[in-house]
Structure formats: structure tokens, C-alpha cells
Motif scaffolding. Structure first.
Motif, PDB file in Angstrom:
ATOM      1  N   LYS A 165       0.831  -1.212   0.000  1.00  0.00           N
ATOM      2  CA  LYS A 165       0.000   0.000   0.000  1.00  0.00           C
ATOM      3  C   LYS A 165       0.860   1.254   0.000  1.00  0.00           C
ATOM      4  O   LYS A 165       0.553   2.241  -0.687  1.00  0.00           O
ATOM      5  CB  LYS A 165      -0.925   0.000   1.212  1.00  0.00           C
ATOM      6  N   ALA A 166       1.973   1.228   0.751  1.00  0.00           N
ATOM      7  CA  ALA A 166       2.828   2.414   0.886  1.00  0.00           C
ATOM      8  C   ALA A 166       3.497   2.806  -0.426  1.00  0.00           C
ATOM      9  O   ALA A 166       3.937   3.946  -0.569  1.00  0.00           O
ATOM     10  CB  ALA A 166       3.887   2.175   1.957  1.00  0.00           C
ATOM     11  N   THR A 167       3.565   1.894  -1.399  1.00  0.00           N
ATOM     12  CA  THR A 167       4.149   2.248  -2.705  1.00  0.00           C
ATOM     13  C   THR A 167       3.208   3.124  -3.525  1.00  0.00           C
ATOM     14  O   THR A 167       3.621   3.708  -4.532  1.00  0.00           O
ATOM     15  CB  THR A 167       4.505   0.995  -3.525  1.00  0.00           C
ATOM     16  N   ASP A 168       1.925   3.180  -3.131  1.00  0.00           N
ATOM     17  CA  ASP A 168       0.932   4.005  -3.820  1.00  0.00           C
ATOM     18  C   ASP A 168       0.847   3.644  -5.310  1.00  0.00           C
ATOM     19  O   ASP A 168       0.726   4.521  -6.163  1.00  0.00           O
ATOM     20  CB  ASP A 168       1.263   5.491  -3.661  1.00  0.00           C
ATOM     21  N   SER A 169       0.922   2.347  -5.592  1.00  0.00           N
ATOM     22  CA  SER A 169       0.904   1.901  -6.983  1.00  0.00           C
ATOM     23  C   SER A 169      -0.236   0.938  -7.280  1.00  0.00           C
ATOM     24  O   SER A 169      -0.804   0.953  -8.372  1.00  0.00           O
ATOM     25  CB  SER A 169       2.234   1.228  -7.334  1.00  0.00           C
ATOM     26  N   ALA A 215      -3.633  -1.427  -5.359  1.00  0.00           N
ATOM     27  CA  ALA A 215      -4.494  -1.501  -4.178  1.00  0.00           C
ATOM     28  C   ALA A 215      -4.330  -2.823  -3.434  1.00  0.00           C
ATOM     29  O   ALA A 215      -3.990  -3.860  -4.017  1.00  0.00           O
ATOM     30  CB  ALA A 215      -5.955  -1.317  -4.588  1.00  0.00           C
ATOM     31  N   GLN A 273       0.180  -1.696 -12.999  1.00  0.00           N
ATOM     32  CA  GLN A 273       0.362  -1.259 -11.619  1.00  0.00           C
ATOM     33  C   GLN A 273       1.392  -2.107 -10.876  1.00  0.00           C
ATOM     34  O   GLN A 273       2.132  -1.596 -10.028  1.00  0.00           O
ATOM     35  CB  GLN A 273      -0.988  -1.282 -10.902  1.00  0.00           C
ATOM     36  N   ASN A 303       9.687   0.917  -7.719  1.00  0.00           N
ATOM     37  CA  ASN A 303      10.151   1.512  -6.464  1.00  0.00           C
ATOM     38  C   ASN A 303      11.414   0.781  -6.021  1.00  0.00           C
ATOM     39  O   ASN A 303      11.354  -0.359  -5.545  1.00  0.00           O
ATOM     40  CB  ASN A 303       9.070   1.379  -5.386  1.00  0.00           C
TER      41      ASN A 303
END
Length: 289
Positions: free
Chosen positions: A66-70, A72, A110, A117
Motif C-alpha cells: 500500500k505504501a508504494t501508492d501503486s 491496491a 500497476q 520503487n
């Protein structure tokens, strides 16, 4: 069971009463339940045979993705252990949707964005699990070292204990470990990987968004992830086209693919037995036979 689930909600500090629940498919390891209250729907996994570390690792993996914002993932409410029975539970958002045309293209794009990252190390910094098996772990400056010593050698140790890797198979795997540097790169792009990405470990949520579930995260070569998606199928050509439009595969990928699939076949061999032995042997013969 209803009281056990209600105890979990109470421990999470969620002031809601369970209106209904039902058993649902959750893989071959855990019990899984759909839980509905007056305000929310939850997905709950529990296992009476594991420590809370088992679900804490999954929770941490979902949070890292989730923290990668890529891409869901389901919302994580937490891991709680029932005081009376000692049963650990993982509470997640309930995701329900159907895979439709174009969804796997979104997934490929995605996933590639997640892999872009870049991390500073390879491996992982705590105990982790693949299926029911605990994995050796540490952080390393070398992907080659980590893949050899933790992933492949770790399964070799388990296979020796379970008598699934013996004789000629054992000899060839040991030989492969010695010369692995002929094929596996030492310092590829270090990506956050889902780590267990087969066709059943993604689903569709609201507005047709793909969601990753059941991760076994690590930092490593993105092509390790892609090799596993190719092992058992379940991903369309559109998925791979979309992935490569963001993160093209290397010219050496097809030489590497069986070596990366070997790890997952060893896992299946050690968990499920000789059904997977022939596939393991064919890969060993290809490289050191």
C-alpha cells in the motif's frame, strides 16, 4: 465461532455487533470468514495452529505494498489473538468483484509501477512464510547471495529433513548452488515483490481496481516475480504487455525464468510431495545435468 469473531472485533476496538457470518474459501491453510455488522463487511482469516507472527507478516506485507501508492490492497484492520482460545486472527476489508476485460492490463501496469520503487537491499528483515513453510531471511547487498543461501538453500534444508530432496536430486541442487552466479545477477534492480503472485492472489475491488492479496513480501529481482506468474498460468498476454510497457524485461529473462521458478517448485515439492519432483528434476538437468 460467532463469539470468537466478536471477541476479535472487540479487541480491535471496533464497537460493532456481528449480524451474520459465513465460512468462505481462504486457501488450504487458514479458516476464513465473511463477517457483516451493521456498518461494515470484513474478511477474517484465523488459524489455530500458528503463532501471531504468521499473520503479522502478511499484515506488514500488505502495508508495504500500500505504501508504494501503486496498486491496491485490502484495508488492514489488524491482527488479534483470542484471549480464551489463543487463536490468532487477521481482520481485513471485504473485497468482492469480478475480473473483467482490461482488469489484468491494469494489474500488469500497476505491478510494474510497484516494482519500479527501488529498494536499498535484497531479502527481508524478519521471519517470513511461503504457504506453511517458514523461510530463512536477512537483508543482503547481493541478490545472488540471498537467492542462493536463503531461498534455494533454505528449501534444500527442508527437503533433506522431509526426505523430498535426496540422492541425485540433492547432488544436482548442491552443484547448482555452487555455479548459480553463471545465470543469476548479483545486483539487479531491487524491487518490493509480492512474493507469492499466482492467479488466485489478486482480485477486483470497487470500480474494477485490481487488488493484491496474500503477499509473502521480499526485496528482489522483479523478474523473480514474473517467472512465478508464468509457472502455473492465470495471467493473460495483456498482463505481460502492460507490465513491459512500464518495466521491460531483460534480454536474459528467458534463461533466468526456470531458475526462478525452481524455488517455487521446491516449495511445492516440500509442501505437497513428489507430484512436483519431475518439474524440479527437469530444471536441474537443464542447468547442471
Amino acid at each position: 465461532m460467532k463469539q470468537l469473531l466478536q471477541n476479535g472485533l472487540d479487541q480491535l476496538g471496533i464497537n460493532e455487533s456481528i449480524q451474520s457470518f459465513k465460512s468462505v474459501s481462504g486457501g488450504d491453510i487458514n479458516e476464513a470468514f465473511y463477517v457483516r455488522t451493521g456498518n461494515h463487511e470484513y474478511f477474517v482469516k484465523l488459524n489455530r495452529q500458528v503463532s501471531p507472527d504468521f499473520f503479522e507478516f502478511e499484515k506488514r506485507g500488505l502495508e508495504k505494498i500500500k505504501a508504494t501508492d501503486s496498486i491496491a490492497v485490502p484495508k488492514v484492520y489488524g491482527v488479534k489473538t483470542d484471549v480464551q482460545s489463543g487463536t490468532p486472527m487477521l481482520w481485513l476489508e471485504w473485497i468482492e468483484g469480478k475480473k473483467a476485460f482490461g482488469t489484468d492490463s491494469q494489474l500488469g501496469e500497476q505491478l510494474a509501477q510497484m516494482h519500479m520503487n527501488k529498494q536499498s537491499k535484497y531479502g527481508f528483515d524478519e521471519k517470513s512464510f511461503i504457504g506453511r513453510l517458514e523461510q530463512k531471511n536477512h537483508l543482503s547487498d547481493s541478490w545472488l547471495e540471498y537467492y542462493r543461501n536463503c531461498r534455494l538453500a533454505g528449501q534444500l534444508e527442508i527437503g533433506r529433513e522431509r526426505q523430498t530432496i535426496t540422492g541425485d536430486r540433492e547432488r544436482k541442487l548442491v552443484k547448482l548452488l555452487v555455479c548459480l552466479d553463471q545465470w543469476v545477477p548479483e545486483k539487479p534492480h531491487a524491487s518490493l515483490l509480492h512474493g507469492d503472485l499466482w492467479g488466485g492472489n489478486w482480485m477486483v475491488g470497487a470500480e474494477g481496481r485490481p487488488h493484491l492479496i496474500d503477499p509473502s513480501v521480499l526485496y528482489g529481482d522483479n523478474e523473480f516475480e514474473l517467472a512465478f506468474t508464468n509457472l502455473f498460468g492465470g495471467f493473460s498476454d495483456k498482463f505481460y504487455e502492460a507490465y513491459q510497457s512500464v518495466f521491460p524485461l531483460s534480454d536474459t529473462y528467458h534463461d533466468l525464468e526456470p531458475l526462478y521458478q525452481l524455488y517455487y517448485l521446491l516449495v511445492h515439492l516440500n509442501m505437497f510431495g513428489e507430484t512436483y519432483g519431475g518439474s524440479v528434476d527437469r530444471i536441474l538437468d537443464r542447468y547442471v545435468g
